[in-house]
Motif scaffolding. Structure first.
Motif, PDB file in Angstrom:
ATOM      1  N   TYR A 180       0.835  -1.199   0.000  1.00 42.39           N
ATOM      2  CA  TYR A 180       0.000   0.000   0.000  1.00 42.39           C
ATOM      3  C   TYR A 180       0.870   1.248   0.000  1.00 42.39           C
ATOM      4  O   TYR A 180       2.009   1.254   0.456  1.00 42.39           O
ATOM      5  CB  TYR A 180      -0.959   0.007   1.191  1.00 42.39           C
ATOM      6  N   GLY A 181       0.303   2.323  -0.559  1.00 43.65           N
ATOM      7  CA  GLY A 181       1.023   3.576  -0.686  1.00 43.65           C
ATOM      8  C   GLY A 181       0.516   4.345  -1.893  1.00 43.65           C
ATOM      9  O   GLY A 181      -0.552   4.040  -2.457  1.00 43.65           O
ATOM     10  N   LEU A 182       1.274   5.355  -2.319  1.00 44.60           N
ATOM     11  CA  LEU A 182       0.910   6.180  -3.463  1.00 44.60           C
ATOM     12  C   LEU A 182       1.634   5.659  -4.699  1.00 44.60           C
ATOM     13  O   LEU A 182       2.867   5.724  -4.788  1.00 44.60           O
ATOM     14  CB  LEU A 182       1.284   7.646  -3.203  1.00 44.60           C
ATOM     15  N   PHE A 183       0.874   5.138  -5.652  1.00 51.05           N
ATOM     16  CA  PHE A 183       1.439   4.576  -6.870  1.00 51.05           C
ATOM     17  C   PHE A 183       1.273   5.557  -8.025  1.00 51.05           C
ATOM     18  O   PHE A 183       0.312   6.334  -8.076  1.00 51.05           O
ATOM     19  CB  PHE A 183       0.754   3.255  -7.229  1.00 51.05           C
ATOM     20  N   THR A 184       2.216   5.499  -8.963  1.00 43.68           N
ATOM     21  CA  THR A 184       2.176   6.300 -10.183  1.00 43.68           C
ATOM     22  C   THR A 184       1.985   5.375 -11.370  1.00 43.68           C
ATOM     23  O   THR A 184       2.760   4.432 -11.559  1.00 43.68           O
ATOM     24  CB  THR A 184       3.473   7.109 -10.355  1.00 43.68           C
ATOM     25  N   LEU A 185       0.962   5.652 -12.160  1.00 44.70           N
ATOM     26  CA  LEU A 185       0.711   4.928 -13.400  1.00 44.70           C
ATOM     27  C   LEU A 185       1.273   5.778 -14.533  1.00 44.70           C
ATOM     28  O   LEU A 185       0.745   6.842 -14.845  1.00 44.70           O
ATOM     29  CB  LEU A 185      -0.774   4.655 -13.600  1.00 44.70           C
ATOM     30  N   LYS A 186       2.340   5.306 -15.140  1.00 45.41           N
ATOM     31  CA  LYS A 186       3.139   6.137 -16.042  1.00 45.41           C
ATOM     32  C   LYS A 186       3.251   5.522 -17.423  1.00 45.41           C
ATOM     33  O   LYS A 186       3.476   4.322 -17.565  1.00 45.41           O
ATOM     34  CB  LYS A 186       4.541   6.337 -15.444  1.00 45.41           C
ATOM     35  N   SER A 188       6.101  12.050 -32.208  1.00 44.55           N
ATOM     36  CA  SER A 188       6.130  12.950 -31.068  1.00 44.55           C
ATOM     37  C   SER A 188       6.051  12.155 -29.774  1.00 44.55           C
ATOM     38  O   SER A 188       5.460  11.081 -29.722  1.00 44.55           O
ATOM     39  CB  SER A 188       4.967  13.953 -31.151  1.00 44.55           C
ATOM     40  N   TRP A 189       6.646  12.708 -28.745  1.00 46.43           N
ATOM     41  CA  TRP A 189       6.701  12.012 -27.460  1.00 46.43           C
ATOM     42  C   TRP A 189       5.369  12.146 -26.745  1.00 46.43           C
ATOM     43  O   TRP A 189       4.715  13.190 -26.772  1.00 46.43           O
ATOM     44  CB  TRP A 189       7.812  12.582 -26.601  1.00 46.43           C
ATOM     45  N   MET A 190       4.986  11.070 -26.086  1.00 46.36           N
ATOM     46  CA  MET A 190       3.771  11.086 -25.270  1.00 46.36           C
ATOM     47  C   MET A 190       4.133  10.678 -23.848  1.00 46.36           C
ATOM     48  O   MET A 190       4.880   9.708 -23.640  1.00 46.36           O
ATOM     49  CB  MET A 190       2.708  10.128 -25.841  1.00 46.36           C
ATOM     50  N   GLU A 191       3.592  11.388 -22.899  1.00 43.86           N
ATOM     51  CA  GLU A 191       3.876  11.097 -21.496  1.00 43.86           C
ATOM     52  C   GLU A 191       2.619  11.330 -20.674  1.00 43.86           C
ATOM     53  O   GLU A 191       1.923  12.330 -20.862  1.00 43.86           O
ATOM     54  CB  GLU A 191       5.013  11.973 -20.981  1.00 43.86           C
ATOM     55  N   ALA A 192       2.317  10.400 -19.803  1.00 40.54           N
ATOM     56  CA  ALA A 192       1.156  10.506 -18.921  1.00 40.54           C
ATOM     57  C   ALA A 192       1.539   9.994 -17.542  1.00 40.54           C
ATOM     58  O   ALA A 192       2.192   8.950 -17.418  1.00 40.54           O
ATOM     59  CB  ALA A 192      -0.027   9.712 -19.472  1.00 40.54           C
ATOM     60  N   ASN A 193       1.157  10.743 -16.524  1.00 39.71           N
ATOM     61  CA  ASN A 193       1.417  10.350 -15.139  1.00 39.71           C
ATOM     62  C   ASN A 193       0.128  10.528 -14.337  1.00 39.71           C
ATOM     63  O   ASN A 193      -0.396  11.647 -14.241  1.00 39.71           O
ATOM     64  CB  ASN A 193       2.527  11.210 -14.529  1.00 39.71           C
ATOM     65  N   ASP A 194      -0.376   9.441 -13.800  1.00 37.63           N
ATOM     66  CA  ASP A 194      -1.569   9.462 -12.959  1.00 37.63           C
ATOM     67  C   ASP A 194      -1.245   8.786 -11.636  1.00 37.63           C
ATOM     68  O   ASP A 194      -0.539   7.763 -11.605  1.00 37.63           O
ATOM     69  CB  ASP A 194      -2.739   8.748 -13.650  1.00 37.63           C
ATOM     70  N   HIS A 195      -1.788   9.338 -10.579  1.00 38.40           N
ATOM     71  CA  HIS A 195      -1.481   8.843  -9.240  1.00 38.40           C
ATOM     72  C   HIS A 195      -2.745   8.240  -8.616  1.00 38.40           C
ATOM     73  O   HIS A 195      -3.840   8.802  -8.738  1.00 38.40           O
ATOM     74  CB  HIS A 195      -0.963   9.972  -8.346  1.00 38.40           C
TER      75      HIS A 195
END
Length: 451
Positions: free
Chosen positions: A382-388, A397-404
């Motif tokens: 358990y904790g804070l996870f990043t979905l990247k 072109s570069w694509m980047e996504a970060n969701d917590h």
């Protein structure tokens, strides 16, 4: 009174000119491209290339470096793209190396082409800031005594400097192959000793028999005698600005468009691919092709323990618990310049990372008509996870996504009544109970004095 009248007339003239300029820009409504050429006469030798830029839907302005308008004025962008065909200018007027680099940092696109006559320190500074190194000697040219092309009567060039080169990378990759090109210019390569870079793509290189040397002394240096020089490099910056750095400006000229190279029959009869290469570079550099974007990111819980119902008037993010089964989905679209709209595209190499300091899960998303999905079980942590998602591919072109997401442990009432992993403890407890009962019976119903 006359002075007042003159001032009023001047103000009215300025306002009228501003209104006319705005009306003209609104009427054209086209992206603007600044083309810096050595002179108007030399700019006419690139008429085919400049016509291709206009046919791509751009409003071009050709000027000398000393007379060029600034790229940015009072914080407003005067131009959307830049083509620099004059590499010998020191760029000390309104367009300077710092303004060009700031132009790139702002997300705009640039084509830089070095002249075979040499280049200035300002040009090499811009190239170095983009991670590309020009030859140390401004008079260096690429020689090839085996694959040199016959000199046209209209061109007076050094022997064996008009060579045949090959296109080593397509931008974007999924395109029709381009024939060999006619080339005359210097050699370039990436800055430093690195052989690979995620930001750069080597677009064109010479054949194996070529070398780079001083135009006045064509003997190949020992250090470079067996290395095919690189001729063109593409840069996809981190802010998705695109830069092309070419070691030759002549390859965009009308004379080189009309040249022939070696065909399948071994004769110099096949039209050179300079025109096709220029068309590809215009479309890619000005972001007509290879442009991707992500939107509509959704993270859903589809399995696991049930959460307690929240009040109807309370908005809250979904609560995730360890070992929950969740679904991650994202829509990926590609810009279609023909339809002038975003269309769904399927990518089979998009990876998702679930990290908390270190990656716990890494998996590939499955495409389905532009929607890319993946289902996975959260780890027992358990904790804070990043979905990247960090998608970086040459030519795109570069694509980047970060969701917590926040993952919590089980509540006390969410555990199973009997946990299978605790069977040894259950067995030990019942053994202890049985032992106490057995000892009590023996102790109560056994009298050692009677014996």
């Amino acid at each position: 009174m006359r002075r007042v009248g003159a001032v009023v007339v001047c103000i009215a003239a300025v306002i009228a000119s501003v209104v006319v300029a705005e009306a003209q820009s609104a009427a054209t409504n086209k992206p603007r491209v600044l083309v810096i050429a050595p002179s108007e006469v030399e700019a006419q030798s690139y008429s085919g290339f400049l016509n291709m830029v206009q046919e791509a839907g751009y409003d071009i302005r050709v000027s000398k470096a000393d007379d060029a308008a600034p790229l940015t004025l009072y914080g407003w962008d005067e131009f959307d793209n830049l083509i620099l065909l004059d590499s010998q200018s020191e760029l000390t007027a309104k367009v300077t190396p710092d303004s060009i680099l700031s132009f790139i940092d702002a997300g705009h696109n640039v084509i830089l082409a070095a002249s075979s006559q040499g280049w200035s320190d300002a040009f090499s500074t811009i190239a170095a800031e983009c991670g590309v190194k020009l030859s140390e000697n401004p008079h260096d040219l690429v020689f090839d005594h085996v694959h040199s092309l016959p000199l046209p009567a209209s061109l007076q060039l050094d022997t064996h400097t008009l060579i045949e080169a090959k296109v080593t990378a397509l931008l974007p990759p999924m395109q029709k192959a381009i024939p060999n090109i006619a080339y005359r210019g210097t050699c370039i390569d990436l800055e430093g000793k690195t052989t690979t870079s995620p930001l750069h793509t080597r677009v064109a290189s010479s054949l194996a028999t070529a070398y780079c040397a001083d135009a006045h002394h064509s003997r190949a240096p020992i250090a470079t005698a067996n290395i095919a020089p690189q001729l063109m490099v593409a840069l996809q910056a981190r802010n998705n600005a695109r830069v092309i750095i070419s070691g030759s400006a002549e390859l965009f000229s009308d004379a080189f468009f009309a040249m022939n190279v070696t065909g399948e029959d071994g004769l110099i009869s096949q039209p050179a691919g300079n025109k096709e290469l220029s068309s590809m570079l215009i479309d890619w550099t000005f972001q007509h092709t290879g442009v991707l974007r992500m939107n509509n990111v959704q993270i859903k819980k589809i399995g696991g323990v049930k959460d307690e119902e929240l009040p109807a008037n309370e908005d809250s993010d979904p609560m995730f618990t360890i070992k929950d089964v969740i679904e991650y989905s994202v829509d990926i679209q590609e810009w279609d310049n023909i339809q002038q709209q975003w269309v769904p595209t399927d990518r089979d190499d998009v990876q998702l990372e679930v990290t908390m300091l270190n990656p716990y899960i890494r998996l590939t998303l499955k495409p389905d008509h532009g929607t890319h999905k993946a289902q996975f079980t959260l780890p027992d942590v358990y904790g804070l996870f990043t979905l990247k998602i960090d998608y970086r591919r040459p030519g795109y072109s570069w694509m980047e996504a970060n969701d917590h997401i926040s993952v919590r442990p089980f509540r006390h009432n969410q555990y199973e009544r009997f946990i299978s992993s605790a069977n040894p403890f259950y067995f030990a407890s019942f053994c202890m109970i049985g032992g106490v009962v057995l000892f009590s019976l023996i102790f109560l119903f056994t009298n050692p004095h009677k014996q």
